[in-house]
Design a protein around this motif. Structure first.
Motif, short mmCIF file in Angstrom:
data_model
loop_
_atom_site.label_atom_id
_atom_site.label_comp_id
_atom_site.label_asym_id
_atom_site.label_seq_id
_atom_site.Cartn_x
_atom_site.Cartn_y
_atom_site.Cartn_z
N ILE A 448 0.79 -1.26 0.03
CA ILE A 448 -0.07 0.04 0.11
C ILE A 448 0.83 1.38 0.03
N ASN A 449 1.95 1.24 0.66
CA ASN A 449 2.81 2.40 0.86
C ASN A 449 3.60 2.67 -0.60
N SER A 450 3.97 1.48 -1.15
CA SER A 450 4.69 1.68 -2.51
C SER A 450 3.80 2.18 -3.50
N LEU A 451 2.45 2.07 -3.25
CA LEU A 451 1.44 2.65 -4.34
C LEU A 451 0.55 3.69 -4.02
N GLY A 452 1.15 4.40 -2.95
CA GLY A 452 0.37 5.54 -2.14
C GLY A 452 0.61 6.71 -3.32
N GLN A 453 1.59 6.73 -4.14
CA GLN A 453 1.82 7.91 -4.74
C GLN A 453 0.98 7.97 -6.10
N SER A 454 0.87 6.59 -6.64
CA SER A 454 -0.29 6.57 -7.74
C SER A 454 -1.63 6.60 -7.37
N ALA A 455 -1.86 6.25 -6.08
CA ALA A 455 -3.32 6.57 -5.55
C ALA A 455 -3.49 7.97 -5.43
N LYS A 456 -2.60 8.65 -4.94
CA LYS A 456 -2.66 10.09 -4.83
C LYS A 456 -2.63 11.06 -6.07
N SER A 457 -1.99 10.51 -7.26
CA SER A 457 -2.34 11.25 -8.21
C SER A 457 -3.57 10.75 -9.03
N ASN A 458 -4.44 10.04 -8.86
CA ASN A 458 -5.65 9.69 -9.00
C ASN A 458 -6.57 10.09 -8.37
N ASN A 459 -6.26 10.88 -7.12
CA ASN A 459 -7.22 11.23 -6.09
C ASN A 459 -7.93 10.05 -5.38
N THR A 460 -7.32 8.98 -5.29
CA THR A 460 -8.03 7.85 -4.68
C THR A 460 -7.50 7.51 -3.29
N THR A 461 -8.41 7.08 -2.37
CA THR A 461 -8.17 6.94 -1.19
C THR A 461 -7.95 5.16 -0.95
N LEU A 462 -6.70 5.18 -0.35
CA LEU A 462 -6.50 3.60 -0.10
C LEU A 462 -6.89 3.38 1.30
N ILE A 463 -7.87 2.19 1.61
CA ILE A 463 -8.20 1.86 2.98
C ILE A 463 -7.81 0.51 3.29
N MET A 486 0.10 -6.37 -5.03
CA MET A 486 0.73 -5.24 -6.25
C MET A 486 -0.14 -5.09 -7.38
N ASN A 487 -0.30 -6.35 -7.90
CA ASN A 487 -1.29 -6.18 -9.14
C ASN A 487 -2.56 -6.10 -8.87
N LEU A 488 -3.21 -6.63 -7.86
CA LEU A 488 -4.72 -6.36 -7.64
C LEU A 488 -4.96 -4.89 -7.12
N ILE A 489 -4.21 -4.50 -6.32
CA ILE A 489 -4.36 -3.04 -5.51
C ILE A 489 -3.99 -2.14 -6.86
N GLY A 490 -3.01 -2.38 -7.47
CA GLY A 490 -2.41 -1.51 -8.71
C GLY A 490 -3.51 -1.34 -9.68
N ASN A 491 -4.19 -2.24 -10.20
CA ASN A 491 -5.21 -2.48 -11.10
C ASN A 491 -6.26 -1.56 -10.54
N ALA A 492 -6.98 -1.86 -9.35
CA ALA A 492 -8.07 -0.86 -8.72
C ALA A 492 -7.55 0.40 -8.73
N ILE A 493 -6.45 0.84 -8.30
CA ILE A 493 -6.02 2.21 -8.39
C ILE A 493 -6.34 2.87 -9.83
N LYS A 494 -5.57 2.23 -10.79
CA LYS A 494 -5.64 2.55 -12.14
C LYS A 494 -7.08 2.89 -12.62
#
Length: 739
Positions: A448-463, A486-494
């Motif tokens: 989750i920490n490693s994907l935090g920047q991707s979520a932030k750029s998409n204005n997406t909240t990670l819970i 990494m694949n599942l959470i990364g896909n969901a953020i994208k």
């Protein structure tokens, strides 16, 4: 009269039919699972490693009796094999061969690859004991193909190392033993470590490398003493007495000799040997007596059968009449079957040819993708490395935009190549899950920490919703779990912009040390249509062409997830509606070792190291890669020498002192692994970091076994590259200063 006779015959015919039906019903029931007698094997293994041979024999004898009582043939075969190995431990080879022969008889009537592998393993040990070492190696390789159990494989590696030692193949023996020192065996981790240290000490003593022999002997002594391995404790003291005498350290030699005398007086005495021998003979004789009784019972049954010969004659007459009536019908049916069989054989041959062609095509595809993926990494290293260097040299603003685009394209291409190679490894059965200690919450938080920047750029909240009842210490494969999340959470953020992605972990069931955990990654993004849900887990599949164009990506992420979960015997499921989001969920079984408690920090903060003044050796055959790596070191005020191949690397390491060595693995001449082994013969301290464009056949375990301290895959991110150098130079020095 005739009617009475027919009634009598019918009753006689009815008896064997009823008996046959009853027998079929009894034997059609599933046998008791081998798991029911597994605790006996675990207990016997502990007794054996602690040199309580009489107790181990009695435990295995109980396991054999239970298996026979329950008609568990596989469990009985395993019991006979374990008894055979235990009799080898006390040098009763005749009794070993007796139990081995009994297992041979049972294996003829059953398909049991694990049992066949264990059978060949015992035969290999017997061959080694009779100095037929090349035959022993051949048999060990046969066993390796039949049995992939991790504990069995580790014991096989230990036996193989001892055979190599007898053949004076010291490098091969050392490689096996080094991998056993860092083993992750669930059942015999400490015992295998103790045996590996002890065998390494014997090897170095034979080579007159007394200092190394003393070091390994002391390590073996410490592990044996901590775990109560009395035989290893005794052997380590014997060996150290000799080694310290060779080194002229007579006081230490006397101390080990006194330990040995005290140990023999208290434990390894005549009375103990008598008890073990008496128990061994008693169990063997009882088994033989029971076997004779079983044979006598069969003889009695055959005698009773002979007494019923007259009845058999009557039944034979009746059957002959029936057969005569059915002969014509059977003949006609037989002709039809012959024609059908000919047709089936023709079709089977066609199918076999088609299957062979498909297998060859699959192998060709696998090898092609592996080669292409591997070869692409070398030029890609040049692209990403030069881009990074150019960005650090303060380019013009209009150039910076182009360089960033080039960097993005290089990173995208690298991820694509990694995905292809990963799926290729799974398809080629090159991956299997590890079984090592992990903190599940830490693993998920790191992703989750490693994907935090991707979520932030998409204005997406990670819970993260994490069930606190989940044990804090589990046994599984943290790396593959990280790849799945990494694949599942990364896909969901994208596919979720301005929404939220929820990661759920819930304890479903806990039975002693077995736990079942439910995972779900849920988003409120664009969703997936019902039609596309059927093919979404297939390679290169996305929701639609429009989605591919808008969001990008290869469509391999979910394929990788499905394949990785298959390694855990788990299956991913999906619920989704267009415009309402998607939910991916699955369950995984793990082992719990929740007898430890500790506070875990989930924040990972890279250290900022001062590299100024460091001098490194770069081992690389590609000229462009040499320039890039050297310039990256120069950017951090480090100097370096360059070796064009493995031979040059060994020579330079002998002539100079380096703070670290950056070792390419795939080179002409001798490989990076072989060069590392040669360097470790005269230099144990300098950190060696493997830089490799890892391929299908590469094994990280073999890199570490050869003597590498760390591995960085090419092309690498500069931050990771510098971090690894700092960790292996500065953190190692800090650790050594504390010890």
């Amino acid at each position: 009269m005739r009617i009475l006779f027919l009634n009598k015959v019918f009753k006689i015919l009815l008896v064997p039919i009823v008996i046959l039906a009853t027998t079929t019903a009894v034997f059609s029931q599933d046998p008791i699972s081998k798991k029911d007698i597994q605790p006996y094997f675990d207990q016997a293994r502990k007794f054996k490693n602690q040199d309580k041979i009489d107790l181990a024999l009695e435990t295995l004898n109980t396991a054999a009796n239970e298996a026979e009582k329950r008609e568990d043939i596989k469990g009985l075969i395993d019991s006979l094999h374990e008894l055979a190995l235990l009799y080898l431990r006390i040098d009763k080879e005749g009794d070993t061969e007796f139990y081995w022969d009994r297992a041979s008889v049972l294996l003829k009537d059953i398909s049991y690859p694990y049992g066949d592998g264990m059978h060949k393993y015992i035969e290999a040990i017997l061959l080694h004991r009779s100095n037929r070492n090349f035959q022993s190696l051949f048999m060990l390789n046969e066993a390796k193909q039949l049995n992939n159990d991790r504990n069995f494989y580790n014991n096989l590696l230990l036996t193989e190392a001892k055979v190599y030692l007898s053949l004076e193949k010291y490098d091969s023996a050392t490689k096996n033993l080094n991998s056993l020192i860092v083993n992750t065996d669930v059942y015999e981790k400490e015992y295998l470590t103790s045996q590996a240290y002890l065998t390494l000490a014997e090897l170095n003593l034979g080579l007159e490398n007394y200092a190394e022999a003393a070091k390994n002997g002391e390590n073996a002594l410490a592990v044996a003493e901590d775990n109560g391995f009395l035989e290893d404790f005794k052997d380590a003291n014997i060996l150290l007495t000799t080694v310290y005498e060779k080194l002229g350290l007579y006081q230490k030699s006397l101390s080990n000799s006194q330990n040995l005398v005290q140990l023999k007086d208290s434990i390894f005495n005549i009375e103990k040997s008598k008890i073990e021998a008496k128990t061994a003979d008693k169990i063997r004789d009882n088994y033989k007596t029971e076997e004779i009784a079983r044979q006598e019972q069969k003889i009695e049954e055959l005698t009773e059968s002979q007494n019923r010969s007259e009845l058999t004659a009557i039944l034979t007459s009746a059957f002959l009449i029936i057969i005569s009536l059915l002969a014509v019908t059977l003949y006609r049916n037989n002709q039809i079957k012959l024609k059908t069989n000919d047709l089936l054989q023709t079709k089977n041959k066609e199918l076999q040819i088609a299957r062979d062609g498909a297998v060859q095509a699959m192998e060709a595809k696998t090898n092609f993708l592996s080669t292409v993926s591997h070869e692409l990494r070398t030029p890609l290293y040049a692209v990403t490395g030069l881009t990074h260097l150019l960005l650090e040299e303060n380019p013009e603003e209009h150039q910076k935009e182009h360089l960033k685009a080039l960097k993005f394209s290089g990173d995208y291409l690298l991820n694509f190549i990694n995905d292809i190679l990963h799926i290729n490894k799974i398809d080629a059965n090159k991956l299997e899950p590890l079984n090592m200690e992990l903190n599940l919450k830490k693993v998920i938080n790191e992703v989750i920490n490693s994907l935090g920047q991707s979520a932030k750029s998409n204005n997406t909240t990670l819970i993260l919703e994490y069930d606190q009842d989940i044990p804090s210490h589990l046994l599984s494969d943290p790396l593959k779990l990280s790849q799945i999340f990494m694949n599942l959470i990364g896909n969901a953020i994208k596919f979720t912009k301005g929404g939220e992605v929820k990661v759920i972990s819930k304890l479903l069931n806990k039975n002693q040390d077995e736990v079942t955990i439910y995972f779900e990654v849920k988003d409120n993004g664009i969703g997936i249509s019902k039609e596309k849900q059927k093919s979404i887990f297939e390679g290169f599949e996305q929701g639609s062409i429009q989605i591919n164009r808008e969001y990008g990506g290869t469509g391999l992420g979910l394929t990788i997830v499905k394949s990785l979960l298959g390694l855990f015997n788990s299956q991913i499921e999906l619920e989704s509606n267009l415009g309402q989001g998607s939910s991916f969920f699955f369950e995984i079984k793990m082992k719990s070792i929740d007898d430890l408690t500790e506070d875990v920090s989930f924040e990972i903060t890279p250290k900022d190291y001062d590299f100024k003044g460091l001098h490194l050796l770069i081992v690389e055959d590609n000229k462009i890669n040499q320039v890039i790596t050297k310039k990256m070191l120069t950017k951090r005020d480090m100097t370096s020498d360059i070796a064009n191949n493995g031979h040059e690397a060994v020579d330079l390491a002998k002539e100079n002192v380096y703070d670290a060595i950056l070792m390419d693995i795939h080179m002409p001449g001798i490989s990076g692994e072989e060069a590392t082994i040669e360097i470790r013969k005269f230099n144990q301290e300098t950190p060696i970091i493997a830089l490799t464009a890892i391929s299908l056949d590469d094994s990280l375990e073999s890199f570490y076994a050869a003597g590498c301290n760390d591995v960085v895959t090419k092309p690498f991110k500069p931050d990771i590259f510098y971090q690894k150098i700092g960790e292996n130079i500065f953190d190692k020095k800090a650790k050594n200063s504390l010890t």
